[in-house]
Structure formats: structure tokens, C-alpha cells
Design a protein around this motif. Structure first.
Motif, short mmCIF file in Angstrom:
data_model
loop_
_atom_site.label_atom_id
_atom_site.label_comp_id
_atom_site.label_asym_id
_atom_site.label_seq_id
_atom_site.Cartn_x
_atom_site.Cartn_y
_atom_site.Cartn_z
N TRP A 97 -22.83 96.56 -3.84
CA TRP A 97 -22.32 95.20 -4.04
C TRP A 97 -21.54 95.07 -5.35
O TRP A 97 -20.71 94.16 -5.51
CB TRP A 97 -23.48 94.19 -4.03
N SER A 98 -21.75 95.99 -6.28
CA SER A 98 -21.04 95.95 -7.56
C SER A 98 -19.52 95.99 -7.36
O SER A 98 -18.77 95.53 -8.22
CB SER A 98 -21.47 97.13 -8.44
N TYR A 99 -19.07 96.54 -6.24
CA TYR A 99 -17.63 96.64 -5.95
C TYR A 99 -17.12 95.47 -5.11
O TYR A 99 -16.07 95.59 -4.47
CB TYR A 99 -17.36 97.95 -5.19
N ARG A 100 -17.83 94.34 -5.12
CA ARG A 100 -17.45 93.21 -4.25
C ARG A 100 -16.00 92.78 -4.44
O ARG A 100 -15.31 92.45 -3.47
CB ARG A 100 -18.41 92.04 -4.48
N HIS A 101 -15.53 92.74 -5.69
CA HIS A 101 -14.15 92.29 -5.96
C HIS A 101 -13.14 93.33 -5.47
O HIS A 101 -12.12 92.99 -4.87
CB HIS A 101 -13.96 92.03 -7.45
N GLN A 102 -13.42 94.60 -5.75
CA GLN A 102 -12.52 95.68 -5.33
C GLN A 102 -12.50 95.84 -3.82
O GLN A 102 -11.46 96.16 -3.22
CB GLN A 102 -12.93 96.99 -6.00
N LEU A 103 -13.65 95.63 -3.18
CA LEU A 103 -13.72 95.72 -1.72
C LEU A 103 -12.78 94.69 -1.08
O LEU A 103 -12.01 95.03 -0.17
CB LEU A 103 -15.15 95.47 -1.23
N ARG A 104 -12.85 93.46 -1.57
CA ARG A 104 -11.99 92.41 -0.99
C ARG A 104 -10.52 92.71 -1.25
O ARG A 104 -9.68 92.52 -0.37
CB ARG A 104 -12.37 91.05 -1.59
#
Length: 312
Positions: free
Chosen positions: A43-50
Motif C-alpha cells: 500500500w506504500s505505493y498507492r500514489h505511484q500505483l494510481r
């Protein structure tokens, strides 16, 4: 154009794990794997995932072995087996090469043959060695905050253990030693929220501790500190609005995930550092020939990068 949101997906890696993954994007797009560090989760990559999921990639951030909601890594006790031998075998299942094997299995489990791979903190060496060992699969590499390389020499000298012993003789303790201490996990689990906030904040450029570490006067905390003290005594908690990049909802999600594991699996990554040093000597002086980017904040606390390294 479709706007993709983050979804969760369970993937059988074939290496004993059912890996929980946060995904975003079109499953027919190029695979972009994002590997977290400690004390993080997919979940730490939530911004990069989007962001990348809506740029044409199939962005995937797994909870790695011992983290979050990934299952299959838990220790199984067998009354008929030698417990010390069983414990050693269990800890070794978290060594670097098996962690790389997890990611290879994840890639195939997602029905892909190739991937771009990115890693932060502990995720960086896993991403690096994925590319070193299987450049046919992981053809482009991005390292966040942690530059990696193959060993410069083959040696039987135990430099890591010697360095830890030298610290102890000077009345200091390295955070690796503190994390691997038997009482540490109990100490952390008594207040997971404060540990996560203090760890993430103290190691960020927002904290005074990190700024002092990066100065010429003091290059100790948050890497090492007096052996008589605990992390909770030397670390820094954020004041109001000092950690606006990490919301209360983010903290709630982190706490819920860490209560799944109570830190027991993730600590084993640190217990394998010396073993990994020996394993990677197989690749002594081996150069990589794939595209690689290093992104590093100028005031990052975990390393001081030589000027010759590329900083983007």
C-alpha cells in the motif's frame, strides 16, 4: 479514457506464497512491479500505483514475504523435528535469493514474461538482484534511495559481524541489532502506531534527527545510537501537521496490516544479511547491462551517496 483505481489481487507464486498485491491499470499493459521496504507494505505505493496505472502500465505492488496480508510464510512447528534446525531453515527462507524467487514466481503468476521493476529501501536490493539474476525478465530497474552493486571481492572475512561487534565495544547499537533483539518485537507490538510514525518520520527529511544525521556534525541517529537506549527513546514523533504526507487513514491501514504479522516475518530479512553477503559473492565484479535509474533525496538519512553516483 478509463480511470483505473487500486484493487487487490491474490497471486500464487509457486514458492509457497499466496501473495497479496495492490494493482492498478490495464492487465494487458506492460507490467510495472513496485517492491516496498521496511516498515512498509504494498500500500506504500498507492500514489505511484494510481499514476502509472493510468499511464498505460499494469502497476503491481505486492506485500512481500513476511509483510501485510501475504500468506504462506508463517513458521510451521513440527514436534518430531529438531527445533533449532527447523528455526534456522525458517529464517533462511527469508534470504535474498528466496525473496528474488518470490518475485519471479509473482511475475509468472501474473501471466507475464517481462517486467519493469522498482524497489525502495529493502525493496531496492531485491529489485536489483532480480535484474542481475534474471535480466531476461526484469529488463528495466529503478532504485529508490538505496544504490546497489555486486561485491567487489571474494572474501571469507566477516566484515558485517565485525562492524557490529566494533559498535558494541564503543557502547553503540546499530538499528539492525536492535531489530533482531528478542525483546524488540514485543516492544514494538505494544505500540505499533507510535513505532510506525516515529520510524517513517525520523527517517524522513522532515525530521530534525534526519537533518542532523545528514550534517557533518552528527552522522549517527537514526542508524545507530547508545546501546543503553531504545529506538523509542531516541526517535522523533511528528508534531501536528509535520507529517501531512502520511494521513491518519494511512496509519490505520498500516496498523491493521502490521497486526497481521506482528513484525515476526519482516525481522528475518535482517537476520539474513550476513548469509546474503556470502550468496552474492557468486556475482563478484559482475556488471549489469540493463537500464537503471537511481532516485535519491538529497537529505536522505539511510545513506550518503558518493558524488559519482547518479542522483535524479
Amino acid at each position: 479514457m478509463s480511470c483505473f483505481e487500486i484493487t487487490k489481487r491474490l497471486v500464487n507464486t509457486g514458492n509457497g506464497l499466496i501473495m497479496n498485491c495492490y494493482t492498478c491499470g490495464n492487465e494487458k499493459g506492460p507490467l510495472f512491479l513496485m517492491l516496498h521496504g521496511f516498515p512498509e507494505i504494498g500500500w506504500s505505493y498507492r500514489h505511484q500505483l494510481r499514476y502509472f496505472g493510468n499511464k498505460g502500465f499494469y502497476a503491481v505492488a505486492p506485500d512481500q514475504r513476511g509483510y501485510g496480508q501475504t500468506k504462506g510464510w508463517e513458521q510451521k512447528k513440527d514436534k518430531d523435528q529438531d527445533q533449532d534446525k527447523d528455526e534456522n531453515s525458517y529464517i533462511q527462507s527469508f534470504d535474498l535469493f528466496n525473496l528474488v524467487k518470490d518475485i519471479i514466481g509473482l511475475t509468472y503468476g501474473l501471466k507475464y514474461e517481462k517486467a519493469i521493476i522498482m524497489g525502495h529501501d529493502w525493496g531496492a536490493p531485491i529489485a536489483f538482484w532480480c535484474s542481475m539474476i534474471r535480466p531476461d525478465i526484469f529488463q528495466k530497474l529503478i532504485l529508490l534511495s538505496n544504490p546497489c552493486s555486486s561485491p567487489n571481492e571474494i572474501t571469507i572475512e566477516d566484515t558485517y559481524t565485525n562492524a557490529m561487534k566494533e559498535l558494541t565495544s564503543k557502547g553503540m547499537i546499530h538499528y539492525h541489532q536492535w531489530l533482531c533483539s528478542p525483546k524488540t518485537i514485543d516492544e514494538i507490538n505494544q505500540n505499533i502506531g507510535n513505532f510506525l510514525k516515529s520510524c517513517l518520520f525520523s527517517c524522513s527529511s522532515s525530521s530534525q534527527m534526519s537533518k542532523s544525521f545528514s550534517s557533518e556534525k552528527n552522522q549517527l541517529a537514526p542508524i545507530m545510537w547508545p546501546i543503553s537506549q531504545s529506538w523509542f527513546e531516541i526517535s522523533e514523533l511528528p508534531k501536528e501537521n509535520e507529517m501531512n504526507w502520511f494521513s491518519e487513514n494511512d496509519l490505520k491501514i498500516y496498523i491493521e496490516n502490521w497486526k497481521e504479522t506482528n513484525f515476526y516475518g519482516s525481522i528475518n530479512w535482517f537476520k539474513n544479511i550476513n548469509r546474503e553477503r556470502n550468496l552474492t559473492q557468486l556475482y563478484t565484479k559482475k556488471n549489469f547491462k540493463f537500464p537503471c535509474y537511481l532516485l535519491q533525496e538529497s537529505m536522505i538519512s539511510c545513506i550518503k551517496c558518493p558524488k559519482k553516483n547518479l542522483i535524479l
